[in-house]
Design an enzyme around this catalytic site. Structure first.
Site, PDB file in Angstrom:
ATOM      1  N   CYS A 104      -2.057   2.638   3.297  1.00  0.00           N
ATOM      2  CA  CYS A 104      -2.785   1.594   4.013  1.00  0.00           C
ATOM      3  C   CYS A 104      -3.897   2.216   4.863  1.00  0.00           C
ATOM      4  O   CYS A 104      -3.938   3.422   5.100  1.00  0.00           O
ATOM      5  CB  CYS A 104      -1.822   0.756   4.861  1.00  0.00           C
ATOM      6  SG  CYS A 104      -2.467  -0.877   5.278  1.00  0.00           S
ATOM      7  N   ASP A 105      -4.773   1.348   5.368  1.00  0.00           N
ATOM      8  CA  ASP A 105      -6.086   1.752   5.873  1.00  0.00           C
ATOM      9  C   ASP A 105      -6.104   2.912   6.857  1.00  0.00           C
ATOM     10  O   ASP A 105      -6.904   3.836   6.735  1.00  0.00           O
ATOM     11  CB  ASP A 105      -6.771   0.559   6.549  1.00  0.00           C
ATOM     12  CG  ASP A 105      -7.067  -0.581   5.596  1.00  0.00           C
ATOM     13  OD1 ASP A 105      -6.679  -0.478   4.422  1.00  0.00           O
ATOM     14  OD2 ASP A 105      -7.656  -1.577   6.035  1.00  0.00           O
ATOM     15  N   CYS A 113       0.825  -1.215   0.000  1.00  0.00           N
ATOM     16  CA  CYS A 113       0.000   0.000   0.000  1.00  0.00           C
ATOM     17  C   CYS A 113       0.857   1.262   0.000  1.00  0.00           C
ATOM     18  O   CYS A 113       0.444   2.302  -0.532  1.00  0.00           O
ATOM     19  CB  CYS A 113      -0.908   0.027   1.221  1.00  0.00           C
ATOM     20  SG  CYS A 113      -1.887  -1.458   1.491  1.00  0.00           S
ATOM     21  N   SER A 140     -12.162  -6.381   8.888  1.00  0.00           N
ATOM     22  CA  SER A 140     -11.529  -5.778   7.715  1.00  0.00           C
ATOM     23  C   SER A 140     -12.597  -5.311   6.740  1.00  0.00           C
ATOM     24  O   SER A 140     -13.713  -5.838   6.694  1.00  0.00           O
ATOM     25  CB  SER A 140     -10.627  -6.816   7.046  1.00  0.00           C
ATOM     26  OG  SER A 140     -10.316  -6.442   5.737  1.00  0.00           O
ATOM     27  N   CYS A 142      -5.168  -2.466  -1.121  1.00  0.00           N
ATOM     28  CA  CYS A 142      -6.025  -3.592  -1.522  1.00  0.00           C
ATOM     29  C   CYS A 142      -7.145  -3.102  -2.440  1.00  0.00           C
ATOM     30  O   CYS A 142      -7.782  -2.084  -2.185  1.00  0.00           O
ATOM     31  CB  CYS A 142      -6.590  -4.272  -0.293  1.00  0.00           C
ATOM     32  SG  CYS A 142      -5.314  -4.992   0.774  1.00  0.00           S
ATOM     33  N   ASP A 167      -2.054  -3.655   7.653  1.00  0.00           N
ATOM     34  CA  ASP A 167      -3.163  -4.420   8.222  1.00  0.00           C
ATOM     35  C   ASP A 167      -3.172  -5.855   7.706  1.00  0.00           C
ATOM     36  O   ASP A 167      -3.415  -6.797   8.456  1.00  0.00           O
ATOM     37  CB  ASP A 167      -4.497  -3.737   7.884  1.00  0.00           C
ATOM     38  CG  ASP A 167      -4.722  -2.499   8.725  1.00  0.00           C
ATOM     39  OD1 ASP A 167      -3.799  -2.083   9.437  1.00  0.00           O
ATOM     40  OD2 ASP A 167      -5.831  -1.934   8.652  1.00  0.00           O
TER      41      ASP A 167
END
Length: 576
Positions: free
Chosen positions: A135-136, A62, A487, A207, A94
């Site tokens: 990333c998240d 990511c 998730s 993702c 994650d």
């Protein structure tokens, strides 16, 4: 450039900029000397100082390419006659930490990102920011910092990964996680899983489905934190770098026009963000993060409002994890503005909400002119008047097991109901072992507790467990609820964010194996067949010890607030 007379240097600079504290006046000669050591010149020092907050790292695809994205933003700032200053912060993968004790670090990283970017911006007297996310937890963390400092800021997404290919079909990391469950159930060979593993993630980027990263990136467009069309270009696409350069240029513009987050964020902005989330089937994590962002901004946002907006907003995008398509598919037909435009034309958005550009969302959509869903020959976007589901994808459940709410995303059947005995697990590991050993049967209900913001601490995501259940064919007929999180790739009958959490004495802590639990999605209920008196009696002696008594996990065990309010740690946030 030619040498200027010291008395003339920087004289044209906006006197209201914070960077004047370190660039203006004779007494700031030592400060300017430090900047000159890094190659900055008189033109730079007389320009707005714009920070580029970059969480690049080699620990996740990511973020692995974000140095290049930051370079493009840096160029945009420089081209617009700003003074770009890049600095770093952390990230946690994650997907790599999923299913391990390390996953407890994920939500904590959101807070550390916010704190670190806030500190650099405050300490170095930045005038504005380009905040980058991969990333998240990068996305909410970066926006939380921008909100706290209230510096003119533009959010920039690093872009998503392209889908991989396996057995003639497109695949993502979701398929790999579910493959683990399929192997345990005997429906996939280890050799096939190995081939899937080697082909699911072909390069850099977050993702690819409408999981947490892409949900939050899409939401930034609805919130007005980033320009329309900026969320969907893939990570390894030249358009991503065009977006980055434009973000840098815009950041200089917002500084020059003193356009801060407090100038464009409003209750209407957050309602727009929720409408988009429920329309695209976005991650349940967005509930937590939007509540946190609103708390940081001092905007009243109650978790029940997700139900109200979902009730009037249909689900019109069929993307992973519920569908088969990924962010790049949406990008190829016009990106997030296609969905926003459909909602706007149906009067499901506040078109008068301001954005970072200085224009309203309605004005930006009119200028962008995205195609109508009805004009697209695709099988994953639906008109508002003929949606996949009449109601949006997010539900907030309540009842005597979740007095302060619990969150589910509807990815399949929208009339889910279960009443029966519950099987209790005190942590994720116990539940995962139970599932992997093949004990799960249709109709089971599983409760995992002590995974909340304080109890975990850190409110672990449990994609491993939910994917193992789904991989064994039980996505819709086995229910799972927890005070932890899921998730964005989770699908099926999975309920998270149960509040109050077990650690603080929430009713989930009182459950015993065999208690009759009712889950009724249509009636928004999560309850147990016990009276208030029985629950109170079971909780009389509830006095758990912290899992950690030292270091960062101990600190955040102490500091986290309830998931019902975004699990914030900032003592100044409006969260109660």
């Amino acid at each position: 450039m030619s040498k200027q007379d010291p008395s003339e240097q920087h004289s044209g600079k906006d006197p209201d900029l914070p960077s004047n504290d370190v660039t203006e006046g004779t007494e700031k000669a030592p400060h300017r000397a430090m900047f000159r050591a890094m190659g900055y010149d008189d033109d730079d020092l007389s320009s707005p100082m714009v920070g580029v907050a970059n969480p690049a790292a080699d620990i996740t695809p990511c973020n692995v390419h974000l140095d290049d994205v930051a370079d493009a933003a840096y160029e945009g700032i420089d081209d617009a006659d700003g003074m770009p200053i890049e600095f770093g912060t952390i990230t946690i993968s994650d997907a790599i930490s999923m299913g391990t004790e390390g996953m407890k670090a994920s939500l904590i990283s959101r807070e550390i990102i916010a704190d670190s970017v806030e500190l650099v911006t405050f300490g170095e007297r930045m005038d504005g920011l380009v905040v980058i996310g991969g990333c998240d937890k990068n996305m909410p963390g970066m926006m939380m910092a921008a909100i706290r400092t209230d510096r003119p800021s533009v959010f920039l997404y690093g872009g998503s990964i392209m889908p991989g290919e396996h057995d003639g079909r497109e695949v993502t990391i979701q398929n790999v996680f579910e493959g683990v469950g399929a192997v345990a159930d005997g429906d996939m060979s280890e050799d096939e899983l190995d081939d899937l593993e080697r082909n699911a993630c072909p390069g850099a980027g977050s993702c690819g489905g409408m999981f947490t990263a892409n949900t939050m990136a899409s939401i930034t467009e609805a919130l007005g934190f980033s320009p329309l069309g900026s969320a969907s270009p893939p990570a390894e696409n030249e358009q991503r770098y065009d977006v980055a350069r434009e973000a840098g240029e815009l950041a200089v513009d917002v500084v020059r026009n003193h356009r801060s987050p407090s100038d464009f964020l409003s209750k209407e902005s957050f309602e727009n963000a929720i409408a988009l989330q429920v329309a695209v089937g976005g991650s349940t994590n967005a509930v937590l993060h939007l509540l946190a962002l609103a708390a940081e901004a001092g905007i009243d946002l109650d978790i029940e409002e997700f139900n109200e907006i979902s009730a009037r907003t249909p689900k019109i995008a069929d993307l992973q994890p519920g569908g088969e398509r990924v962010m790049n598919d949406l990008h190829e037909v016009g990106g997030v503005p296609v969905v926003l435009n459909a909602l706007h034309e149906a009067d499901l958005l506040h078109g008068d909400a301001l954005t970072v550009t200085g224009n309203t969302l309605g004005e930006e959509l009119e200028a962008y002119d995205p195609p109508a869903i009805e004009d697209l020959d695709v099988d994953y976007l639906y008109p508002v008047d003929d949606p996949i589901h009449e109601r949006g994808a997010i539900r907030i459940l309540s009842g005597n097991l979740a007095p302060d709410g619990a969150v589910i995303k509807i990815t399949g059947e929208d009339h889910l109901h279960h009443e029966g005995p519950v099987r209790i697990f005190e942590d994720e590991e116990g539940a995962m072992e139970y599932v992997q050993e093949g004990h799960v049967e249709s109709g089971d209900v599983i409760a995992i507790r002590n995974e909340g913001p304080r109890g975990g601490p850190g409110m672990r995501e449990m994609l491993g467990v939910t994917s193992a259940v789904a991989g064994q064919g039980h996505a819709e007929d086995v229910a799972l609820f927890t005070d932890g999180r899921f998730s964005g790739a989770t699908r099926g009958f999975s309920i998270g964010h149960v509040a109050p959490e077990a650690y603080v004495g929430g009713p989930i802590a009182a459950l015993e194996d065999g208690d009759t639990v009712t889950i009724d999605i249509d009636n928004l209920e999560l309850s147990v067949d016990l009276t208030d008196e029985e629950l109170d009696e079971r909780l009389d002696d509830h006095d758990p010890e912290p899992t950690y008594d030292n270091g960062v996990l101990a600190k955040y065990h102490r500091d986290f607030g309830s998931a019902a309010n975004g699990a914030v740690t900032n003592p100044g946030a409006k969260w109660d």
